[in-house]
Design a protein around this motif. Structure first.
Motif, PDB file in Angstrom:
ATOM      1  N   ARG A 141       0.793  -1.229   0.000  1.00  0.00           N
ATOM      2  CA  ARG A 141       0.000   0.000   0.000  1.00  0.00           C
ATOM      3  C   ARG A 141       0.830   1.287   0.000  1.00  0.00           C
ATOM      4  N   PRO A 142       1.852   1.400   0.821  1.00  0.00           N
ATOM      5  CA  PRO A 142       2.525   2.707   0.858  1.00  0.00           C
ATOM      6  C   PRO A 142       3.341   2.971  -0.412  1.00  0.00           C
ATOM      7  N   THR A 143       3.299   4.210  -0.839  1.00  0.00           N
ATOM      8  CA  THR A 143       4.151   4.665  -1.942  1.00  0.00           C
ATOM      9  C   THR A 143       5.263   5.488  -1.319  1.00  0.00           C
ATOM     10  N   LYS A 144       6.476   5.241  -1.739  1.00  0.00           N
ATOM     11  CA  LYS A 144       7.630   5.971  -1.224  1.00  0.00           C
ATOM     12  C   LYS A 144       8.294   6.700  -2.382  1.00  0.00           C
ATOM     13  N   ALA A 145       8.795   7.877  -2.091  1.00  0.00           N
ATOM     14  CA  ALA A 145       9.503   8.670  -3.085  1.00  0.00           C
ATOM     15  C   ALA A 145      10.846   9.081  -2.525  1.00  0.00           C
ATOM     16  N   ARG A 146      11.817   9.090  -3.414  1.00  0.00           N
ATOM     17  CA  ARG A 146      13.153   9.585  -3.065  1.00  0.00           C
ATOM     18  C   ARG A 146      13.550  10.536  -4.186  1.00  0.00           C
ATOM     19  N   MET A 147      13.888  11.753  -3.816  1.00  0.00           N
ATOM     20  CA  MET A 147      14.296  12.758  -4.794  1.00  0.00           C
ATOM     21  C   MET A 147      15.716  13.194  -4.475  1.00  0.00           C
ATOM     22  N   VAL A 148      16.567  13.153  -5.471  1.00  0.00           N
ATOM     23  CA  VAL A 148      17.979  13.495  -5.295  1.00  0.00           C
ATOM     24  C   VAL A 148      18.304  14.685  -6.189  1.00  0.00           C
ATOM     25  N   VAL A 149      18.901  15.718  -5.612  1.00  0.00           N
ATOM     26  CA  VAL A 149      19.420  16.834  -6.396  1.00  0.00           C
ATOM     27  C   VAL A 149      20.936  16.785  -6.296  1.00  0.00           C
ATOM     28  N   ASP A 150      21.584  16.848  -7.443  1.00  0.00           N
ATOM     29  CA  ASP A 150      23.048  16.823  -7.524  1.00  0.00           C
ATOM     30  C   ASP A 150      23.488  18.130  -8.156  1.00  0.00           C
ATOM     31  N   THR A 151      24.207  18.936  -7.370  1.00  0.00           N
ATOM     32  CA  THR A 151      24.639  20.256  -7.849  1.00  0.00           C
ATOM     33  C   THR A 151      25.996  20.200  -8.555  1.00  0.00           C
ATOM     34  N   GLY A 152      26.598  19.032  -8.550  1.00  0.00           N
ATOM     35  CA  GLY A 152      27.947  18.909  -9.090  1.00  0.00           C
ATOM     36  C   GLY A 152      28.981  18.904  -7.989  1.00  0.00           C
ATOM     37  N   THR A 153      28.650  19.545  -6.866  1.00  0.00           N
ATOM     38  CA  THR A 153      29.551  19.544  -5.710  1.00  0.00           C
ATOM     39  C   THR A 153      28.886  18.955  -4.474  1.00  0.00           C
ATOM     40  N   THR A 154      27.570  18.918  -4.477  1.00  0.00           N
ATOM     41  CA  THR A 154      26.808  18.428  -3.336  1.00  0.00           C
ATOM     42  C   THR A 154      25.606  17.639  -3.837  1.00  0.00           C
ATOM     43  N   ALA A 155      25.236  16.605  -3.111  1.00  0.00           N
ATOM     44  CA  ALA A 155      24.008  15.861  -3.406  1.00  0.00           C
ATOM     45  C   ALA A 155      23.157  15.820  -2.139  1.00  0.00           C
ATOM     46  N   LEU A 156      21.882  16.155  -2.287  1.00  0.00           N
ATOM     47  CA  LEU A 156      20.931  16.091  -1.185  1.00  0.00           C
ATOM     48  C   LEU A 156      19.794  15.163  -1.580  1.00  0.00           C
ATOM     49  N   ALA A 193       5.736  12.160  -4.029  1.00  0.00           N
ATOM     50  CA  ALA A 193       6.700  13.022  -4.722  1.00  0.00           C
ATOM     51  C   ALA A 193       6.664  14.440  -4.168  1.00  0.00           C
ATOM     52  N   GLY A 194       5.472  14.962  -3.912  1.00  0.00           N
ATOM     53  CA  GLY A 194       5.349  16.301  -3.343  1.00  0.00           C
ATOM     54  C   GLY A 194       5.995  16.405  -1.974  1.00  0.00           C
ATOM     55  N   ARG A 195       5.819  15.358  -1.178  1.00  0.00           N
ATOM     56  CA  ARG A 195       6.434  15.351   0.150  1.00  0.00           C
ATOM     57  C   ARG A 195       7.950  15.232   0.068  1.00  0.00           C
ATOM     58  N   ALA A 196       8.452  14.478  -0.891  1.00  0.00           N
ATOM     59  CA  ALA A 196       9.903  14.387  -1.091  1.00  0.00           C
ATOM     60  C   ALA A 196      10.458  15.740  -1.537  1.00  0.00           C
ATOM     61  N   MET A 197       9.712  16.427  -2.419  1.00  0.00           N
ATOM     62  CA  MET A 197      10.138  17.758  -2.858  1.00  0.00           C
ATOM     63  C   MET A 197      10.161  18.737  -1.694  1.00  0.00           C
ATOM     64  N   SER A 198       9.158  18.669  -0.838  1.00  0.00           N
ATOM     65  CA  SER A 198       9.097  19.550   0.321  1.00  0.00           C
ATOM     66  C   SER A 198      10.272  19.290   1.260  1.00  0.00           C
ATOM     67  N   ASP A 199      10.580  18.017   1.490  1.00  0.00           N
ATOM     68  CA  ASP A 199      11.724  17.656   2.329  1.00  0.00           C
ATOM     69  C   ASP A 199      13.021  18.184   1.720  1.00  0.00           C
ATOM     70  N   LEU A 200      13.157  18.014   0.425  1.00  0.00           N
ATOM     71  CA  LEU A 200      14.358  18.483  -0.268  1.00  0.00           C
ATOM     72  C   LEU A 200      14.454  20.007  -0.235  1.00  0.00           C
ATOM     73  N   ALA A 201      13.323  20.683  -0.413  1.00  0.00           N
ATOM     74  CA  ALA A 201      13.314  22.155  -0.356  1.00  0.00           C
ATOM     75  C   ALA A 201      13.786  22.652   1.007  1.00  0.00           C
ATOM     76  N   ALA A 202      13.322  21.995   2.074  1.00  0.00           N
ATOM     77  CA  ALA A 202      13.746  22.394   3.420  1.00  0.00           C
ATOM     78  C   ALA A 202      15.250  22.195   3.589  1.00  0.00           C
TER      79      ALA A 202
END
Length: 97
Positions: free
Chosen positions: A18-33, A57-66
């Protein structure tokens, strides 16, 4: 000053039962979050996988934005501290180094 940059953003969606999980990774070239999000369908709701994907996905984006905001504020404070000369204080007049 003109500058152009490119960051890579990847979104991974996983559904296990049932649960859907999302993982969003941003790579700046020097840092990955990495941001994480979850969504689950209530037993009485109709199961519409796209809605779970959107919520997770929206919750992963919110976590990443923070995390990005915290990183920016921490970096800004470091630059400000450096420009104020913290750690490079002058000795009082009349005292040797």
């Amino acid at each position: 000053m003109t500058r152009t940059g490119e960051w890579t953003v990847r979104l991974y969606l996983f559904e296990e039962d049932r649960p859907t999980k999302a993982r969003m990774v941003v790579d700046t070239g020097t840092t990955a979050l990495t941001g994480h999000g979850r969504a689950r369908c209530r037993p009485e709701d109709v199961d519409v996988p796209e809605i779970g994907d959107e919520l997770a996905a929206g919750r992963a984006m919110s976590d990443l934005a923070a995390q990005l905001m915290k990183t920016a504020y921490d970096d800004l404070e470091g630059v400000r501290a450096s420009s104020r000369g913290i750690g490079n204080r002058k000795q009082p007049t009349g005292q040797a180094d």
